[in-house]
Each structure stands twice: as C-alpha cells, then as structure tokens.
Write a protein that holds these residues in place. Structure first.
Motif, short mmCIF file in Angstrom:
data_model
loop_
_atom_site.label_atom_id
_atom_site.label_comp_id
_atom_site.label_asym_id
_atom_site.label_seq_id
_atom_site.Cartn_x
_atom_site.Cartn_y
_atom_site.Cartn_z
N MET A 46 -16.68 -7.94 4.38
CA MET A 46 -15.69 -6.77 3.36
C MET A 46 -16.32 -5.37 2.83
SD MET A 46 -11.62 -7.87 3.46
CE MET A 46 -10.58 -7.83 4.97
N GLY A 47 -15.77 -4.76 2.29
CA GLY A 47 -16.03 -3.84 1.18
C GLY A 47 -15.95 -2.30 1.20
N ARG A 48 -14.54 -2.33 2.35
CA ARG A 48 -14.67 -0.46 2.31
C ARG A 48 -16.28 0.20 2.94
NH1 ARG A 48 -8.61 0.48 3.52
NH2 ARG A 48 -8.78 0.05 0.64
N THR A 72 -10.38 -4.99 -7.49
CA THR A 72 -10.67 -4.89 -6.00
C THR A 72 -12.31 -5.92 -5.76
OG1 THR A 72 -11.51 -3.74 -3.79
CG2 THR A 72 -12.23 -2.90 -6.24
N ILE A 73 -12.21 -6.67 -4.05
CA ILE A 73 -12.75 -7.10 -3.49
C ILE A 73 -14.18 -6.48 -3.57
CG2 ILE A 73 -11.90 -8.92 -2.83
CD1 ILE A 73 -12.95 -8.14 -0.18
N ASP A 74 -14.05 -4.98 -3.48
CA ASP A 74 -15.08 -4.30 -2.92
C ASP A 74 -15.87 -3.89 -3.96
OD1 ASP A 74 -13.48 -4.39 -0.40
OD2 ASP A 74 -12.73 -2.48 -0.93
N ARG A 79 0.38 -1.53 -0.09
CA ARG A 79 0.01 -0.16 -0.08
C ARG A 79 1.16 1.11 -0.69
NH1 ARG A 79 -5.17 -1.17 -0.14
NH2 ARG A 79 -6.17 -3.41 1.09
N TYR A 133 -10.01 -11.70 5.60
CA TYR A 133 -9.38 -12.16 4.63
C TYR A 133 -9.63 -13.16 4.04
CZ TYR A 133 -6.91 -7.47 6.69
OH TYR A 133 -6.76 -6.38 7.20
N ARG A 188 -11.20 -12.54 0.60
CA ARG A 188 -9.66 -12.10 -0.42
C ARG A 188 -8.62 -13.19 -0.97
NH1 ARG A 188 -6.73 -6.41 1.79
NH2 ARG A 188 -5.25 -7.91 1.36
N GLU A 195 -18.96 -3.46 7.02
CA GLU A 195 -17.54 -3.61 7.42
C GLU A 195 -17.55 -2.05 7.67
OE1 GLU A 195 -13.51 -4.25 5.91
OE2 GLU A 195 -14.41 -2.71 4.68
O1 F6P Z 1 -10.24 -2.32 -0.46
C1 F6P Z 1 -9.98 -4.15 0.01
C2 F6P Z 1 -10.10 -4.99 1.47
O2 F6P Z 1 -10.42 -5.91 1.88
C3 F6P Z 1 -11.61 -3.72 1.99
O3 F6P Z 1 -12.50 -4.81 1.95
C4 F6P Z 1 -10.70 -3.86 3.67
O4 F6P Z 1 -11.44 -2.58 4.02
C5 F6P Z 1 -9.55 -3.48 3.50
O5 F6P Z 1 -8.68 -3.63 1.60
C6 F6P Z 1 -8.35 -3.98 3.91
O6 F6P Z 1 -7.23 -3.42 4.37
P1 F6P Z 1 -6.05 -3.50 4.88
O7 F6P Z 1 -5.65 -5.20 3.51
O8 F6P Z 1 -4.82 -3.25 4.58
O9 F6P Z 1 -5.87 -4.74 5.91
#
Ligand code: F6P
Length: 346
Positions: free
Chosen positions: A169-171, A125-127, A72, A277, A280, A222
């Motif tokens: 998840m989903g931001r 992105t999974i979101d 990131r 996770y 993902r 989330e």
């Molecule tokens: O953007 C994908 C995602 O899995 C979101 O759904 C989640 O909020 C975020 O990434 C988690 O981020 P990290 O991998 O930095 O913990």
C-alpha cells in the motif's frame, strides 16, 4: 475543560496508544474530562460519543485498530454538515477536539478550525505521506509487516526460481515500498514518485539472472505509475469502484499487471502477492507505540496552550507542532533514499 478525541480515515496500528495518552495526560495532569467521538466525523454529525476514563483506556496500548471506530465520512461533502458539527460540539460541551488522522481527517479539522472550532491534529497513516512530520505513526508497523512478508517470499521465490512481485500500500507515495524494499533486499522497487518503463524493469531482472541468480523480488507500490516507452504519458491501475467521499480512487491491482508483463517479456515464471490490509492490522511496533504516546501527550499540551489549527509532528527526535496547512502538503519519497535503493537493483 472537556475535550473530544476522534479517529478518522483508514485505521492503523497505534491509534489506541494515542487515545490512551490523550486520556492519561488530560486527566492526570489537567483534571479534564475526555469524550470519545465514535466513527470519525460521522460520530460528530450524529452525536455518537462515549466517555473515556482511565479504566476505558487501560490495556489498549498494544491493540490494533481503534476503540472509537472510524469512517471516511467527509462533512465538507454535505451541505450544512460542518455547521452541524460545530453546533453539536457546543451541545456536547466539547471545548477542543483532538483529531487523529491522515490527510483527509486533518483537512477537515483544518476547515473546521478556520470556522472557529478549536482543533488539534495528530498524524496517523501507514502511508507516511503527511507533510511537516518526519514520520506518521502506523508507518513503522506497516514497514515491518511488509518486510517480514518479503523475507518469507524470498525463500519461496528462491526454491521455485521465480520472480515474485509484491504489491504494497502507500496511496500516491512509495514510502512503504522503499522502506520495506530496502529492508527486505528487493531487486527492483517501483514507486509513484518515479514513473517506470516495464521494459527497463525486465532488463534489471535479466541482468540479475545473467549474473547467475535464478529468482528476483520486485516490490511495487499500489500507486506506482507506468510510463509508455519514450513517452511522458503515465497511468496508474485503479479498481472498479466509486471514489470515496474525499474523491480518492481505490488503488490496487498493479502487481498483477506488472507480474504478467514480466513473465511475458522475460519468460521467467512469475507470481504476485498483494499484501493489502494486513499492513494496517494488528499490534503496533514499539517505535509506533512510543511515537503515538508522545503525539497524544503533546496534542493535549497544545490544547492547554490554546494552539489550535496545529498538528503534532516529529522533527528529528523532537515532538513539535506544525500548522495544519503545512501537514496537508503531500510528502514524497526523497530522491536520495530512492537512489540508495537503486544501488541494489538488478
Ligand atoms: O491510507 C491508508 C490506506 O491503507 C492506503 O494505503 C490505501 O490506498 C487506502 O488506505 C485503502 O483505503 P480503504 O480502507 O478505504 O480501502
């Protein structure tokens, strides 16, 4: 011609399928060289690269994660980092770069492209929250994983006569929650786009139990937002962790808050499952494999056509391209879809 390819941000199933398609298309149709940039923008900054040939991408189609690694890292956070990337691209002889990522990665690609670095984006992105595309790859796999989990949670909730809260998840969007919730037959779905009052959620569960049902499934995204009763003030639940380099707070924990309130207010025994996770990881669905492959091939076509500053996208069933600016407008769950989900609440 020599092109670079990188994967940035949170990983998701289908990244390797894109890399494979980029290499295959670039080599077989145009005879170009492909360089893999490791660990997202960090690899560009530190010149960590690996050659990608047909052999190195053979067999990776069904593999989750990314053979290139990801991070990131945000070059717009560090003074001079963007200029360093541009200089490094020159040193590495990279004529154009395919950046596979979500909002953050495409945002950086857009910034670098405005500075003159030839960039093409590919939506991951999974979101599913990127603008300009009907779907991002990775989303379908996450929805299938969450749906299977909801199916499994149904049987245990029913046996124990419990309310089961499932946090996905989903931001800041509720795409995974709504899709998996509809597919899994959830009794309530809570998403960021529709701030909720906990008492109304409890009423829906009471109504269902009054109909003779002894269990309920509540899917909560989330990033779902609480609304105090009769008030406009909303709040989200965040973890006690510093924001990442793109300024994102770490979400997670709303499931426990919702579960505790439901049990306290209704008296029904309640349990919480946070999927986290697993959404993902692992192998992509067939849909994501095909979408990722189409995206990868199209990205190379855009490079060939010199269409930089653009992102490949899905529109209906056609692969098109949109401006990166368009992609950066967050795509929210649409009202009609949520209304359909509501038909099954309570
Ligand atoms: O953007 C994908 C995602 O899995 C979101 O759904 C989640 O909020 C975020 O990434 C988690 O981020 P990290 O991998 O930095 O913990």
């Amino acid at each position: 011609m020599r092109i670079g390819v990188l994967t940035g941000g949170g990983d998701c199933p289908g990244l390797n399928a894109v890399i494979r398609a980029v290499v295959r298309k670039a080599k077989m149709e145009y005879g170009w060289e492909v360089v893999g940039i490791k660990n997202g923008w960090a690899g560009y900054l530190h010149m960590e690269v690996m050659p990608l040939d047909l052999k190195s991408v053979s067999g990776i189609l069904p593999k989750g994660g990314t053979i290139l690694g990801t991070s990131r890292t945000n070059p717009f956070k560090t003074e001079g980092a963007q200029e360093k990337i541009i200089a490094n691209a020159g040193t590495l002889g990279i004529d154009a770069t395919v950046a596979i990522g979500g909002e953050d990665t495409i945002g950086v690609a857009y910034g670098l492209s405005k500075m003159g670095l030839p960039m093409v984006g590919c939506p991951k992105t999974i979101d599913n929250d990127l603008g300009g595309t009907d779907y991002t790859f990775g989303f379908d796999t996450a929805v299938n994983i969450a749906t299977e989990a909801i199916d499994r949670l149904h049987t245990t909730a029913e046996s124990h006569h419990r309310v089961m809260v499932v946090e996905v998840m989903g931001r800041h969007t509720g795409w995974i929650a709504v899709y998996a919730g509809i597919a899994g037959g959830a009794d309530v779905i809570l998403v960021p786009e529709k701030p909720f009052e906990i008492e109304k959620v409890c009423d829906l569960i009471r109504k269902r139990h009054a109909r003779g049902k002894s269990f309920s499934i509540v899917v909560v995204a989330e990033g779902a937002e609480f609304k105090a009763s009769g008030d406009d003030e909303i709040s989200i639940v965040v973890q006690d962790a510093p924001p990442d380099e793109f300024g994102h707070v770490r979400l997670g924990g709303i499931g426990s808050v919702v579960g505790r309130e439901i049990e306290k207010r209704t008296g029904y025994e309640t349990r919480v499952s946070v999927l986290g996770y697993v959404q993902r990881g692992g192998t992509p669905t067939a849909f994501d494999r095909v979408l990722a492959t189409r995206f990868g091939a199209k990205a190379v076509e855009l490079v060939e056509a010199g269409e930089f500053g653009r992102m490949v996208a899905l529109s209906g069933n056609k692969i098109v391209s949109v401006s990166m600016e368009e992609a950066l407008k967050m795509k929210e769950v649409d009202n009609d879809l949520y209304r359909l989900a509501e038909l099954f609440f309570g």
